[in-house]
Scaffold this motif. Structure first.
Motif, short mmCIF file in Angstrom:
data_model
loop_
_atom_site.label_atom_id
_atom_site.label_comp_id
_atom_site.label_asym_id
_atom_site.label_seq_id
_atom_site.Cartn_x
_atom_site.Cartn_y
_atom_site.Cartn_z
N TYR A 1 15.81 -1.46 1.26
CA TYR A 1 14.41 -1.05 1.20
C TYR A 1 14.24 0.13 0.24
O TYR A 1 13.38 0.12 -0.65
CB TYR A 1 13.93 -0.67 2.60
N LEU A 2 15.07 1.14 0.40
CA LEU A 2 14.95 2.34 -0.43
C LEU A 2 15.25 2.03 -1.90
O LEU A 2 14.62 2.61 -2.79
CB LEU A 2 15.89 3.43 0.09
N ASN A 3 16.19 1.15 -2.15
CA ASN A 3 16.51 0.80 -3.54
C ASN A 3 15.29 0.20 -4.23
O ASN A 3 15.00 0.51 -5.40
CB ASN A 3 17.67 -0.19 -3.59
N HIS A 4 14.59 -0.67 -3.52
CA HIS A 4 13.40 -1.29 -4.12
C HIS A 4 12.30 -0.25 -4.33
O HIS A 4 11.65 -0.23 -5.39
CB HIS A 4 12.89 -2.41 -3.23
N ILE A 5 12.08 0.60 -3.34
CA ILE A 5 11.06 1.64 -3.46
C ILE A 5 11.37 2.56 -4.64
O ILE A 5 10.46 2.95 -5.40
CB ILE A 5 10.93 2.45 -2.16
N LYS A 6 12.63 2.91 -4.82
CA LYS A 6 13.01 3.77 -5.95
C LYS A 6 12.68 3.11 -7.29
O LYS A 6 12.22 3.77 -8.22
CB LYS A 6 14.51 4.09 -5.89
N GLU A 7 12.90 1.81 -7.39
CA GLU A 7 12.58 1.12 -8.64
C GLU A 7 11.08 1.15 -8.93
O GLU A 7 10.66 1.35 -10.07
CB GLU A 7 13.08 -0.33 -8.58
N VAL A 8 10.28 0.96 -7.89
CA VAL A 8 8.83 1.04 -8.06
C VAL A 8 8.41 2.45 -8.47
O VAL A 8 7.61 2.63 -9.39
CB VAL A 8 8.11 0.62 -6.75
N LEU A 9 8.99 3.46 -7.80
CA LEU A 9 8.65 4.85 -8.13
C LEU A 9 9.11 5.22 -9.53
O LEU A 9 8.43 5.98 -10.23
CB LEU A 9 9.29 5.79 -7.09
N ASP A 10 10.27 4.68 -9.95
CA ASP A 10 10.75 4.95 -11.31
C ASP A 10 9.73 4.47 -12.34
O ASP A 10 9.43 5.17 -13.31
CB ASP A 10 12.09 4.25 -11.55
#
Length: 584
Positions: A277-286
């Motif tokens: 979950y966090l990996n995907h959120i980080k990509e969106v935030l990036d």
């Protein structure tokens, strides 16, 4: 490009031939210099155009259809596989572009009160928003959270996502101008992980599902999931350059970890769903931080509650997003909320938001908001707000008053927005005044044009002068009397049960003498409700698009009115037969 004007020679009194020659040469040099400048400017302009509109990267998505790929359902279902094989892979064009300039305002010192407009169902016409926004501002709101879903005017390869009644680009701009006029900050909400049924229901995007059978959530392991989100976010933010925040949703990511790709990832990386979950959120935030510098990000917090402090710290998202803590129960456990907030402090988050509800949370088929329940929800949040100094340095930034229109893309409509206005007014004014005081009550009655309110009965007395007040009163009549009056007539009228039963109607068998004993009452009830429904439809059509009107009528009117209409049709047909023998 407009050519620069040619400088005229001075009025020199020198008459010599040499001076005239020099003047002619100077004029020619001036012409050549100007032409050279124009050529340079054209080259620069062409280079700029090429830079901003250079070739896009086109990703070809592939859907592998095989027995091994099935996780849910019967892998031997050849008909399902054959249907899936006919789907053409989607092409997602991800524009290569530099950072886009945003114009966010510094609202860090402002306590925000956002009213949520859930457009996944019963999206109002812009003409209604023109009337609504001044009311929201007067009641104490200073922002709106707009969840467009399929009402956004997606274009190009995303055009399949938009509703036939989607707002136009001009509508989106006008909505923002209206909001600015009434000092309402516009925060767009784009779901980026769960609740993406409006995307994944389409054949061209079905292969991006986490679980093949369900359209709820994205598969975060397919690169094209992020590619699609980049295009969606780009189109939405391109039309919201003045926004200070964007909300990326990310709540209720159902079935995460159940898909084949996720199970393989967890097996090979010794990971868990929280890390995924966090990996995907980080990509969106990036992507957002790179493309839209200065834009602040919000997200629903429910998935974060399950993730450890260590994982949250390691992810680094705490400095880049603010959690929106949501609870909609009337008397929730404030201590439990405190535990979540303490966790976010320890994880390093800098700001936190809350989310209450003024409608759409007390049942998927609820058509009338329970005022007392929603008021108690605000009072519970005020108690949490008072405790926030304990959680320094975490800063409380604001609260979202959610007004859900559907539980999800596939559910029926909840309370219509005009019906929810009194609840919204009570909730907003309670937050503004720090409680439901006498001042709160008077303000709500004054603004809405009511004489009194009964919280426990969820009613307000008086004509009402707010936008959609007619619909408020008419829906109240539907809830109170439509089903009751028709049911009483059809099921409790002894003359109908004795002389006009389903058997009589089927065989067209009736005595006018007996039928006339109840006929006038039936016809009057029918005509009264028919007239009422015509007026109601006209009012609904003034605010809503045809699909909403039809859906609401199908769910709330037709189940009760149709049986009455059928009975009247049969009554009129059989009484004309003048007591003929029973039909075979």
């Amino acid at each position: 490009m407009r050519l620069p004007s040619v400088l005229q020679p001075g009025t020199s009194r020198v008459r010599s031939g040499q001076a005239a020659l020099y003047s002619t040469m100077a004029l020619q040099r001036s012409h050549k210099l100007n032409l050279l400048r124009i050529a340079v400017l054209l080259v620069v302009a062409l280079a700029g155009i090429k830079f901003f509109f250079r070739d896009s990267l086109t990703l070809q998505l592939h859907k592998h259809i095989s027995k091994d790929s099935a996780f849910w359902g019967d892998t031997g279902d050849s008909s399902h596989q054959s249907q899936a094989a006919e789907v053409h892979p989607a092409k997602i064009t991800v524009p290569r572009q530099g950072p886009r300039q945003q114009f966010p305002k510094d609202l860090s010192a402002t306590e925000m009160r956002l009213v949520h407009l859930d457009l996944k169902g019963a999206a109002p016409r812009v003409s209604y928003l023109e009337q609504l926004f001044p009311l929201l501002s007067r009641l104490g709101a200073n922002g709106i959270l707009i969840e467009y879903e399929d009402m956004f005017p997606f274009k190009g390869e995303l055009e399949v996502l938009k509703s036939p009644y989607a707002y136009s680009e001009e509508d989106i701009e006008w909505i923002q101008q209206l909001a600015e006029l009434h000092k309402l900050e516009v925060v767009p909400l784009v779901q980026t992980f769960g609740h993406v049924e409006f995307i994944l229901k389409h054949a061209k995007y079905q292969h991006l599902r986490e679980v093949e059978r369900f359209p709820n959530s994205f598969n975060p392991h397919v690169p094209d999931t992020l590619a699609l989100l980049k295009v969606i976010l780009s189109q939405v933010m391109e039309k919201h350059r003045r926004s200070s925040w964007i909300h990326i949703g990310a709540d209720e990511v159902f079935h995460l970890g159940e898909g084949k790709d996720s199970r393989n990832w967890m097996s090979h990386n010794k990971g868990d769903t929280g890390t995924m979950y966090l990996n995907h959120i980080k990509e969106v935030l990036d992507f957002i931080s790179t493309q839209y510098q200065g834009l602040r990000v919000l997200m629903w917090d429910d998935m974060l509650r399950k993730i450890s402090v260590g994982a949250l710290q390691e992810s680094g998202i705490a400095k880049r997003v603010s959690p929106v803590v949501w609870f909609y129960a009337p008397d929730f456990n404030a201590e439990q909320i405190g535990q979540f907030i303490a966790k976010y402090v320890e994880s390093g988050f800098e700001a936190v938001w809350f989310a209450s509800a003024f409608k759409g949370t007390t049942g998927p088929t609820q058509s009338w908001p329970p005022l007392s329940s929603h008021l108690k929800n605000q009072l519970s949040w005020l108690r949490v707000r008072e405790a926030m100094p304990r959680f320094a340095p975490l800063r409380f930034q604001g609260i979202v008053l959610t007004g859900w229109q559907r539980y999800d893309h596939y559910s029926v409509l909840c309370e219509l927005l005009p019906v929810g206005i009194p609840s919204l007014a009570i909730c907003l004014q309670t937050l503004v005044n720090g409680g439901f005081t006498e001042q709160t009550r008077r303000k709500v009655l004054e603004v809405l044009g009511f004489q009194s309110m009964q919280l426990e009965q969820s009613t307000c007395e008086g004509r009402g002068v707010f936008p959609g007040a007619e619909i408020y009163h008419m829906v109240e009549q539907v809830n109170r009397h439509l089903k009751e009056s028709i049911t009483k007539m059809l099921e409790e009228e002894s003359a109908i049960k004795g002389w006009f039963s389903p058997y009589h109607r089927k065989h067209q068998f009736g005595n006018p003498r007996n039928m006339e004993s109840f006929g006038s009452k039936v016809l009057k009830l029918h005509d009264d409700w028919e007239s009422f429904v015509r007026d109601l439809r006209a009012h609904l059509e003034s605010i809503y698009f045809p699909d909403t009107v039809e859906e609401w009528m199908e769910e709330n009117i037709n189940p009760y009115l149709d049986p009455l209409q059928d009975l009247v049709r049969d009554y009129r047909a059989i009484i004309r037969l003048n007591a003929q023998p029973k039909a075979p």
